[in-house]
Scaffold this motif. Structure first.
Motif, mmCIF file in Angstrom:
data_model
loop_
_atom_site.group_PDB
_atom_site.id
_atom_site.type_symbol
_atom_site.label_atom_id
_atom_site.label_comp_id
_atom_site.label_asym_id
_atom_site.label_seq_id
_atom_site.Cartn_x
_atom_site.Cartn_y
_atom_site.Cartn_z
ATOM 1 N N MET A 199 -32.408 78.670 -17.109
ATOM 2 C CA MET A 199 -31.704 79.787 -17.703
ATOM 3 C C MET A 199 -31.116 79.310 -19.023
ATOM 4 S SD MET A 199 -30.413 82.894 -17.537
ATOM 5 C CE MET A 199 -31.155 83.204 -15.983
ATOM 6 N N PRO A 200 -31.497 79.920 -20.090
ATOM 7 C CA PRO A 200 -30.914 79.511 -21.373
ATOM 8 C C PRO A 200 -29.399 79.665 -21.354
ATOM 9 C CG PRO A 200 -32.815 80.912 -21.726
ATOM 10 C CD PRO A 200 -32.519 80.929 -20.248
ATOM 11 N N ARG A 201 -28.714 78.677 -21.870
ATOM 12 C CA ARG A 201 -27.258 78.651 -21.864
ATOM 13 C C ARG A 201 -26.658 79.850 -22.586
ATOM 14 N NH1 ARG A 201 -24.077 73.298 -21.909
ATOM 15 N NH2 ARG A 201 -25.676 73.146 -20.375
ATOM 16 N N GLN A 202 -27.355 80.350 -23.607
ATOM 17 C CA GLN A 202 -26.806 81.457 -24.384
ATOM 18 C C GLN A 202 -26.564 82.691 -23.520
ATOM 19 O OE1 GLN A 202 -30.196 81.658 -26.955
ATOM 20 N NE2 GLN A 202 -30.860 83.598 -26.110
ATOM 21 N N MET A 203 -27.284 82.868 -22.426
ATOM 22 C CA MET A 203 -27.123 84.045 -21.582
ATOM 23 C C MET A 203 -25.861 83.994 -20.735
ATOM 24 S SD MET A 203 -30.998 84.774 -20.446
ATOM 25 C CE MET A 203 -32.273 84.972 -21.668
ATOM 26 N N SER A 204 -25.172 82.875 -20.738
ATOM 27 C CA SER A 204 -23.916 82.777 -20.001
ATOM 28 C C SER A 204 -22.726 83.198 -20.860
ATOM 29 C CB SER A 204 -23.712 81.352 -19.478
ATOM 30 O OG SER A 204 -23.577 80.455 -20.556
ATOM 31 N N ALA A 205 -22.993 83.582 -22.094
ATOM 32 C CA ALA A 205 -21.930 84.030 -22.997
ATOM 33 C C ALA A 205 -21.954 85.553 -23.124
ATOM 34 C CB ALA A 205 -22.120 83.410 -24.380
ATOM 35 N N PRO A 206 -20.791 86.186 -23.274
ATOM 36 C CA PRO A 206 -20.791 87.632 -23.496
ATOM 37 C C PRO A 206 -21.582 87.978 -24.764
ATOM 38 C CG PRO A 206 -18.569 86.821 -23.058
ATOM 39 C CD PRO A 206 -19.460 85.616 -23.237
ATOM 40 N N TRP A 241 -24.745 88.110 -25.292
ATOM 41 C CA TRP A 241 -25.834 87.165 -25.561
ATOM 42 C C TRP A 241 -27.045 87.819 -26.215
ATOM 43 C CZ3 TRP A 241 -30.236 88.561 -23.045
ATOM 44 C CH2 TRP A 241 -30.117 89.284 -21.875
ATOM 45 N N ASP A 242 -27.179 89.134 -26.080
ATOM 46 C CA ASP A 242 -28.326 89.805 -26.701
ATOM 47 C C ASP A 242 -27.988 90.495 -28.017
ATOM 48 O OD1 ASP A 242 -26.823 91.962 -25.806
ATOM 49 O OD2 ASP A 242 -28.491 92.959 -24.800
ATOM 50 N N GLY A 243 -26.722 90.400 -28.446
ATOM 51 C CA GLY A 243 -26.304 91.050 -29.686
ATOM 52 C C GLY A 243 -26.030 92.534 -29.525
ATOM 53 N N ALA A 277 -24.343 92.663 -24.119
ATOM 54 C CA ALA A 277 -24.749 92.276 -22.762
ATOM 55 C C ALA A 277 -23.666 91.473 -22.056
ATOM 56 C CB ALA A 277 -26.038 91.459 -22.808
ATOM 57 N N ALA A 278 -23.555 91.710 -20.742
ATOM 58 C CA ALA A 278 -22.640 90.925 -19.910
ATOM 59 C C ALA A 278 -23.255 89.544 -19.682
ATOM 60 C CB ALA A 278 -22.432 91.627 -18.575
ATOM 61 N N PRO A 279 -22.411 88.532 -19.536
ATOM 62 C CA PRO A 279 -22.952 87.189 -19.298
ATOM 63 C C PRO A 279 -23.580 87.069 -17.915
ATOM 64 C CG PRO A 279 -20.562 87.185 -19.105
ATOM 65 C CD PRO A 279 -20.951 88.554 -19.580
ATOM 66 N N VAL A 280 -24.575 86.203 -17.795
ATOM 67 C CA VAL A 280 -25.156 85.855 -16.506
ATOM 68 C C VAL A 280 -24.276 84.738 -15.946
ATOM 69 C CG1 VAL A 280 -27.176 84.949 -15.304
ATOM 70 C CG2 VAL A 280 -27.471 86.494 -17.263
ATOM 71 N N THR A 281 -23.594 85.031 -14.845
ATOM 72 C CA THR A 281 -22.625 84.085 -14.283
ATOM 73 C C THR A 281 -23.288 83.112 -13.311
ATOM 74 O OG1 THR A 281 -22.113 85.507 -12.400
ATOM 75 C CG2 THR A 281 -20.822 85.860 -14.435
ATOM 76 N N THR A 282 -22.564 82.069 -12.978
ATOM 77 C CA THR A 282 -23.083 81.122 -11.985
ATOM 78 C C THR A 282 -23.244 81.804 -10.629
ATOM 79 O OG1 THR A 282 -20.848 80.311 -11.531
ATOM 80 C CG2 THR A 282 -22.170 79.073 -13.121
ATOM 81 N N GLY A 283 -22.411 82.813 -10.339
ATOM 82 C CA GLY A 283 -22.551 83.565 -9.093
ATOM 83 C C GLY A 283 -23.875 84.310 -9.036
ATOM 84 N N PRO A 317 -42.822 85.658 -9.263
ATOM 85 C CA PRO A 317 -42.426 86.750 -10.157
ATOM 86 C C PRO A 317 -42.007 86.247 -11.533
ATOM 87 C CG PRO A 317 -40.600 86.186 -8.748
ATOM 88 C CD PRO A 317 -41.761 85.314 -8.314
ATOM 89 N N GLU A 318 -41.990 87.166 -12.482
ATOM 90 C CA GLU A 318 -41.362 86.910 -13.775
ATOM 91 C C GLU A 318 -39.864 87.047 -13.544
ATOM 92 O OE1 GLU A 318 -42.579 86.294 -16.873
ATOM 93 O OE2 GLU A 318 -44.678 86.346 -16.268
ATOM 94 N N VAL A 319 -39.053 86.251 -14.208
ATOM 95 C CA VAL A 319 -37.604 86.336 -14.069
ATOM 96 C C VAL A 319 -37.012 86.561 -15.447
ATOM 97 C CG1 VAL A 319 -35.500 85.152 -13.303
ATOM 98 C CG2 VAL A 319 -37.660 84.757 -12.107
ATOM 99 N N SER A 320 -36.086 87.525 -15.538
ATOM 100 C CA SER A 320 -35.442 87.807 -16.816
ATOM 101 C C SER A 320 -33.989 88.200 -16.583
ATOM 102 C CB SER A 320 -36.178 88.930 -17.561
ATOM 103 O OG SER A 320 -36.171 90.111 -16.788
ATOM 104 N N ALA A 321 -33.191 88.040 -17.625
ATOM 105 C CA ALA A 321 -31.794 88.461 -17.581
ATOM 106 C C ALA A 321 -31.716 89.908 -18.047
ATOM 107 C CB ALA A 321 -30.949 87.571 -18.480
ATOM 108 N N GLU A 322 -30.769 90.645 -17.467
ATOM 109 C CA GLU A 322 -30.568 92.040 -17.826
ATOM 110 C C GLU A 322 -29.236 92.207 -18.549
ATOM 111 O OE1 GLU A 322 -31.120 94.096 -14.078
ATOM 112 O OE2 GLU A 322 -33.249 94.262 -14.545
ATOM 113 N N PRO A 323 -29.091 93.257 -19.329
ATOM 114 C CA PRO A 323 -27.854 93.462 -20.093
ATOM 115 C C PRO A 323 -26.590 93.578 -19.246
ATOM 116 C CG PRO A 323 -29.590 94.881 -20.941
ATOM 117 C CD PRO A 323 -30.112 94.251 -19.677
#
Length: 144
Positions: A1-8, A10-12, A15-21, A40-46
């Motif tokens: 998981m790219p680290r940038q997705m853990s920040a609020p 992240w998509d400009g 988007a909400a951050p992807v948390t460790t939970g 499956p393909e895995v992706s982060a959502e907003p």
């Protein structure tokens, strides 16, 4: 998981951050998926959830979004038919998810080219989840 997705944001676009939970819940969901099923393909959502998607053809797709609280929101397109709902994950795949994935896998449709399938390497950098992330990523063919 790219680290940038853990920040609020992240998509400009807020988007909400992807948390460790969420990541932990997604790993538990992944561990429950039978190894005989396609990866499956895995992706982060907003909204900060992680989405698992299986695609067999343009109108044969099933996705499951995993929240940090164990909520599984699913949607499927099976030719002209559709299915959607919400279930909760308690260590085993809910029947509705299993039934819809089996429906997708049994469908007599031409499969998508394997070059469009990815790996789960980004979800588990250590490749410890059933060693499925250890397989090399397939590359897309060069476009002319």
């Amino acid at each position: 998981m790219p680290r940038q997705m853990s920040a609020p944001n992240w998509d400009g676009y807020g988007a909400a951050p992807v948390t460790t939970g969420v990541i932990d819940a997604a790993r538990r969901f992944l561990a429950a998926i039978p190894e005989t099923w396609p990866v499956p393909e895995v992706s982060a959502e907003p909204d900060g959830e992680l989405c698992f998607e299986w695609a067999r053809a343009p109108h044969w797709v099933f996705s499951v979004s995993v929240s940090g609280e164990g909520r599984l929101s699913y949607a499927g397109l099976f030719g002209a038919s559709r299915a959607h709902g919400v279930e909760f994950f308690a260590g085993t795949l809910p029947e509705a998810v299993v039934v819809n994935l089996e429906r997708l896998f049994r469908a007599p449709v031409a499969p998508m080219p394997t070059a469009t399938r990815g790996t789960l390497r980004g979800l588990d950098p250590g490749a410890s989840v059933k060693d499925r992330a250890a397989a090399p990523a397939e590359r897309r063919p060069a476009r002319a």
